[in-house]
Scaffold this active site. Structure first.
Site, PDB file in Angstrom:
ATOM      1  N   HIS A  35      11.519  -3.331  -3.507  1.00 43.82           N
ATOM      2  CA  HIS A  35      10.498  -3.064  -2.598  1.00 43.82           C
ATOM      3  C   HIS A  35      11.022  -1.673  -3.166  1.00 43.82           C
ATOM      4  O   HIS A  35      11.824  -0.683  -2.182  1.00 43.82           O
ATOM      5  CB  HIS A  35      11.350  -3.256  -1.738  1.00 43.82           C
ATOM      6  CG  HIS A  35      10.293  -2.871  -0.520  1.00 43.82           C
ATOM      7  ND1 HIS A  35       9.308  -2.465  -0.062  1.00 43.82           N
ATOM      8  CD2 HIS A  35      10.486  -3.005   1.053  1.00 43.82           C
ATOM      9  CE1 HIS A  35       7.950  -2.113   0.310  1.00 43.82           C
ATOM     10  NE2 HIS A  35       8.759  -2.264   1.826  1.00 43.82           N
TER      11      HIS A  35
ATOM     12  N   LYS B 286      -6.004 -22.254   2.081  1.00 43.51           N
ATOM     13  CA  LYS B 286      -6.452 -23.498   1.460  1.00 43.51           C
ATOM     14  C   LYS B 286      -6.287 -23.513   0.532  1.00 43.51           C
ATOM     15  O   LYS B 286      -7.122 -24.851  -0.505  1.00 43.51           O
ATOM     16  CB  LYS B 286      -8.562 -22.569   1.452  1.00 43.51           C
ATOM     17  CG  LYS B 286      -8.866 -22.627   3.441  1.00 43.51           C
ATOM     18  CD  LYS B 286      -9.896 -22.350   2.619  1.00 43.51           C
ATOM     19  CE  LYS B 286     -10.535 -21.080   4.396  1.00 43.51           C
ATOM     20  NZ  LYS B 286     -11.758 -20.521   4.492  1.00 43.51           N
TER      21      LYS B 286
ATOM     22  N   ARG C  45       3.923  -3.684   9.326  1.00 42.21           N
ATOM     23  CA  ARG C  45       4.772  -1.585   9.508  1.00 42.21           C
ATOM     24  C   ARG C  45       4.700  -1.399   7.426  1.00 42.21           C
ATOM     25  O   ARG C  45       4.454  -0.217   7.302  1.00 42.21           O
ATOM     26  CB  ARG C  45       6.596  -1.082   9.672  1.00 42.21           C
ATOM     27  CG  ARG C  45       7.288  -2.457   9.031  1.00 42.21           C
ATOM     28  CD  ARG C  45       8.312  -2.296   8.886  1.00 42.21           C
ATOM     29  NE  ARG C  45       8.730  -1.235  10.401  1.00 42.21           N
ATOM     30  CZ  ARG C  45       9.958  -1.014  11.278  1.00 42.21           C
ATOM     31  NH1 ARG C  45      10.466   0.303  10.932  1.00 42.21           N
ATOM     32  NH2 ARG C  45      10.133  -1.436  12.239  1.00 42.21           N
ATOM     33  N   THR C  46       4.892  -2.194   6.773  1.00 40.42           N
ATOM     34  CA  THR C  46       4.673  -1.959   5.942  1.00 40.42           C
ATOM     35  C   THR C  46       2.760  -1.769   5.074  1.00 40.42           C
ATOM     36  O   THR C  46       3.111  -0.789   4.593  1.00 40.42           O
ATOM     37  CB  THR C  46       5.257  -3.098   4.355  1.00 40.42           C
ATOM     38  OG1 THR C  46       6.933  -2.527   4.886  1.00 40.42           O
ATOM     39  CG2 THR C  46       4.822  -2.335   2.771  1.00 40.42           C
TER      40      THR C  46
ATOM     41  N   ARG D  72       2.281  -8.149  -1.637  1.00 37.04           N
ATOM     42  CA  ARG D  72       3.886  -8.331  -0.664  1.00 37.04           C
ATOM     43  C   ARG D  72       4.190  -9.460  -0.951  1.00 37.04           C
ATOM     44  O   ARG D  72       2.570 -10.499  -0.574  1.00 37.04           O
ATOM     45  CB  ARG D  72       3.638  -7.592   1.167  1.00 37.04           C
ATOM     46  CG  ARG D  72       4.128  -8.242   1.585  1.00 37.04           C
ATOM     47  CD  ARG D  72       6.070  -8.392   1.921  1.00 37.04           C
ATOM     48  NE  ARG D  72       6.353  -6.240   1.813  1.00 37.04           N
ATOM     49  CZ  ARG D  72       7.462  -6.633   2.927  1.00 37.04           C
ATOM     50  NH1 ARG D  72       7.728  -7.399   3.243  1.00 37.04           N
ATOM     51  NH2 ARG D  72       7.813  -5.426   3.115  1.00 37.04           N
TER      52      ARG D  72
END
Lengths: 429, 306
Positions: free
Chosen positions: B134, B84, B56-57, B106
């Site tokens: 946030h 990796k 959603r973000t 994020r």
């Protein structure tokens, strides 16, 4: 062997005198000595101290030679004024057998810059499950007397009791990394106002204090020697003071960084300030300085912990804990203890040389500056101030928390058994 | 405005109000339009760097950038160079070399956006870092409150639930305080951080005592894994003491609203009939998220005004 005449130095900050160093020993102390054929070291304005002894150094060899080797760590130590360092056991392989401690000891001898005194692991592989062969390490060429799982706590109380008891047979001491692991799962920094705001998992002071309280009771019960590594909280100082008043055979060390820095450093999220135990609050720093001043805390132990760049240039939680300390330890003590008048030079010698040597049972270190004694000495210019440049350090790593900070005190010379390892502020080799 | 938006404290009252006002202007400009797109960030590149799954973000930021006509690159940690073993720094330098103007990040580790901001020249927008902050969630919450109640100054906001692990709570406490609201935190003591007393918020343990004095109730998601770590005895007990059901909702003042940052655990911290009630702003929050994020990107990248 070259003879050295140290001219006009102030032993332990007292009146100026000349010190003659000959055949590895202090041959004479007096005014205006003029022996033939001696190399003169002009030391006007400098203070002479017995060579410093570190109870807590990580030299990373064997295993992480990219971060430090016995040789580079020895050079850093010499530049910091040390003549003996205890090399912690958390290498790869772990120093939990006579073979590994003898290897580290021999590498130290080959480097020849300080006496490298290996610490033996308490438990096999630092796993906290069963005792390593402590007696074999004690009887080895390395003559191990200090045992520690540093980096890990010997958390099992029964195992800790047995370790404390067992090492009595060879006058050993268990150096405990006091951290109740169930209280520090995922911990990243001191638990308090700042961790709450930064969203970093907290490392509560009680996790250290609970183990120290338990261990001083165990040491008392079995009549054994206990040493507490890197004490970091005001509550720990209180418990140690109480234990000493009861006659418990407990000693403790504080790191330079816990004497100077606080958890405010974490606000940058720069992992150079991530360390275990974590940086604490102003009140803790004050209690640690007071504890070191009154002798509740016996020693300064650097917890010099070199880390490769990639292990620090990352997210905070991803980075490995630990910071460099050997080259700035004396400077930090001058800044936090000597300049504010909380410790005189005799006190510095006591906390950084005499007592740590006694805890480690090192007979030729931590001796008085007197005729006939081994010439393990350092000369420091206490008034010299300089900004710390990590690129200029002798350590192979660069994770100094003091980068960019101005600190007092320059080690001008260090002598190991009469041989200079540092002259004019530079390593001899 | 500062160059980066890393935490609520990066915004003073004027900056925060500017973001909300800009979001409102954007809403007006797009209202009733068939083509919901502004040309302001044409030619600029926004990278969505997501180390943590958050559909959603990410979609919200992606939509925000696209509606401003920016080029958007989605870089997710899974299946990329990160999986990796590439370090955050190397990823940052790579994005830098590709000429990104803004990085929306994020990350599951607190402080990662702060580190990233050292390594890139463009703007960094924190889209949620660990248990830290946030900030765009707090902005969209503030926007929603203002839209519903007409003001923020003096509004009584009660935030309920896992404050300890909540970046939403941290950002909201900071931002709402900056904007003049009065914040109260309600949670079991185990889910409040040691040190919460230093925050600009009241703290309580009794939800029923606080509800009649709340203009806004913000319910936080409770993660299932908290139950295994003895933060509270059981989901049922949590729900009984700290969940918002229809009965409890009845104790709220008449015009009070119920918010949730999503995703919800219906039946746990919020009952289904509460989530679907007229008081609930949950769907508006999602819509407002796009507008607020457009405003943030617009202001940080200094796009040419329409």
């Amino acid at each position: 062997m070259t003879t050295y005449l140290i001219k006009g130095v102030r032993p332990l900050g007292g009146d100026a005198a000349d010190i003659l160093v000959e055949d590895g020993r202090i041959a004479a102390i007096g005014e205006s000595l003029s022996p033939a054929g001696a190399d003169v070291v002009e030391a006007g304005g400098l203070v002479a101290l017995p060579g410093l002894v570190d109870l807590h150094t990580h030299l990373r060899e064997p295993g992480r030679e990219d971060a430090e080797t016995v040789e580079t760590g020895s050079r850093a130590a010499a530049l910091g004024g040390f003549t003996a360092v205890h090399a912690m056991a958390n290498t790869d392989p772990v120093a939990d057998t006579a073979g590994v401690v003898e290897q580290v000891w021999r590498l130290g001898q080959e480097a020849g810059l300080v006496d490298v005194v290996p610490v033996g692991a308490v438990t096999v592989g630092l796993k906290g499950e069963r005792l390593a062969e402590l007696g074999a390490m004690a009887d080895s060429a390395a003559r191990v007397r200090v045992f520690s799982d540093d980096g890990h706590c010997v958390a099992d109380p029964a195992l800790m009791r047995r370790a404390l008891e067992y090492v009595k047979a060879f006058d050993g001491v268990v150096a405990q990394h006091a951290e109740e692991p169930r209280l520090t799962t995922g911990a990243q920094m001191h638990e308090g106002d700042r961790s709450a705001r930064l969203g970093l998992t907290g490392w509560p002071a009680a996790a250290e204090e609970a183990i120290i309280a338990r261990d001083v009771l165990l040491a008392e019960h079995v009549g054994a020697r206990l040493h507490v590594c890197h004490v970091s909280t005001a509550g720990s100082v209180d418990i140690l003071r109480w234990a000493k008043s009861r006659g418990v055979q407990v000693t403790a060390e504080v790191t330079p960084h816990h004497l100077l820095l606080t958890d405010a450093c974490a606000e940058s999220y720069d992992p150079v300030f991530k360390v275990n135990p974590p940086l604490r609050t102003d009140a803790d720093v004050e209690a640690l300085r007071a504890g070191l001043a009154d002798g509740t805390i016996d020693a300064v132990g650097t917890d010099h912990a070199p880390h490769a760049v990639e292990d620090k240039e990352s997210e905070w939680a991803q980075a490995r804990p630990g910071m460099l300390g050997l080259e700035q330890a004396l400077s930090v003590v001058i800044e936090t203890m000597v300049e504010p008048g909380r410790l005189d030079w005799a006190g510095v010698a006591d906390r950084m040389s005499v007592r740590p040597a006694a805890i480690g049972r090192l007979e030729s270190h931590g001796r008085p500056i007197a005729v006939g004694e081994p010439a393990n000495l350092l000369l420091v210019d206490p008034g010299h101030r300089a900004v710390v440049d990590p690129a200029a350090l002798a350590s192979r790593s660069r994770n100094s928390p003091y980068a960019g900070r101005e600190l007092p005190g320059r080690v001008v010379a260090t002598f190991l058994r009469g041989t200079p390892t540092v002259l004019d502020g530079k390593a001899v080799r | 405005m500062k160059r980066h938006l890393l935490e609520a404290a990066d915004l003073d009252r004027d900056d925060a109000t500017l973001v909300l006002d800009t979001a409102a202007q954007i809403d007006q400009a797009l209202a009733g339009r068939e083509v919901k797109k502004l040309p302001t960030l044409r030619g600029r590149t926004v990278v969505n760097l997501f180390y943590e799954d958050s559909t959603r973000t990410r979609i919200s930021f992606e939509l925000a950038a696209k509606r401003l006509s920016a080029d958007v690159i989605n870089f997710s940690a899974k299946g990329s160079s990160v999986s990796k073993g590439e370090s955050l720094k190397d990823t940052a330098l790579t994005l830098e070399a590709m000429g990104s103007d803004a990085v929306v990040v994020r990350h599951h580790m607190s402080g990662a956006p702060h580190r990233l901001a050292h390594w890139v020249r463009g703007s960094v927008v924190n889209a949620g870092d660990g248990t830290h902050e946030h900030p765009t969630q707090a902005l969209l919450d503030a926007y929603t409150i203002r839209q519903r109640l007409g003001r923020l100054d003096g509004v009584r906001v009660t935030i309920v639930g896992d404050v300890l692990h909540s970046r939403v709570a941290r950002s909201n406490v900071g931002l709402l305080h900056t904007l003049g609201a009065e914040v109260t935190l309600v949670a079991p003591p185990t889910l409040l951080p040691v040190g919460v007393g230093s925050w600009p918020a009241e703290v309580g343990y009794d939800l029923d005592a606080v509800l009649p004095k709340s203009d806004v109730v913000m319910m936080l998601r409770v993660q299932a894994e908290r139950m295994n770590a003895s933060f509270f005895p059981s989901a049922r007990e949590y729900s009984r003491r700290y969940g918002l059901d229809a009965h409890r909702m009845g104790a709220l003042p008449d015009d009070a609203i119920v918010m949730h940052p999503g995703p919800m655990n219906r039946g746990m911290e919020i009952a289904a009939d509460v989530a679907d009630s007229v008081r609930s702003t949950i769907v508006e929050q999602v819509a407002n998220g796009v507008s607020v994020r457009m405003a943030v990107l617009y202001l940080l990248l200094g796009g040419s005004p329409q």
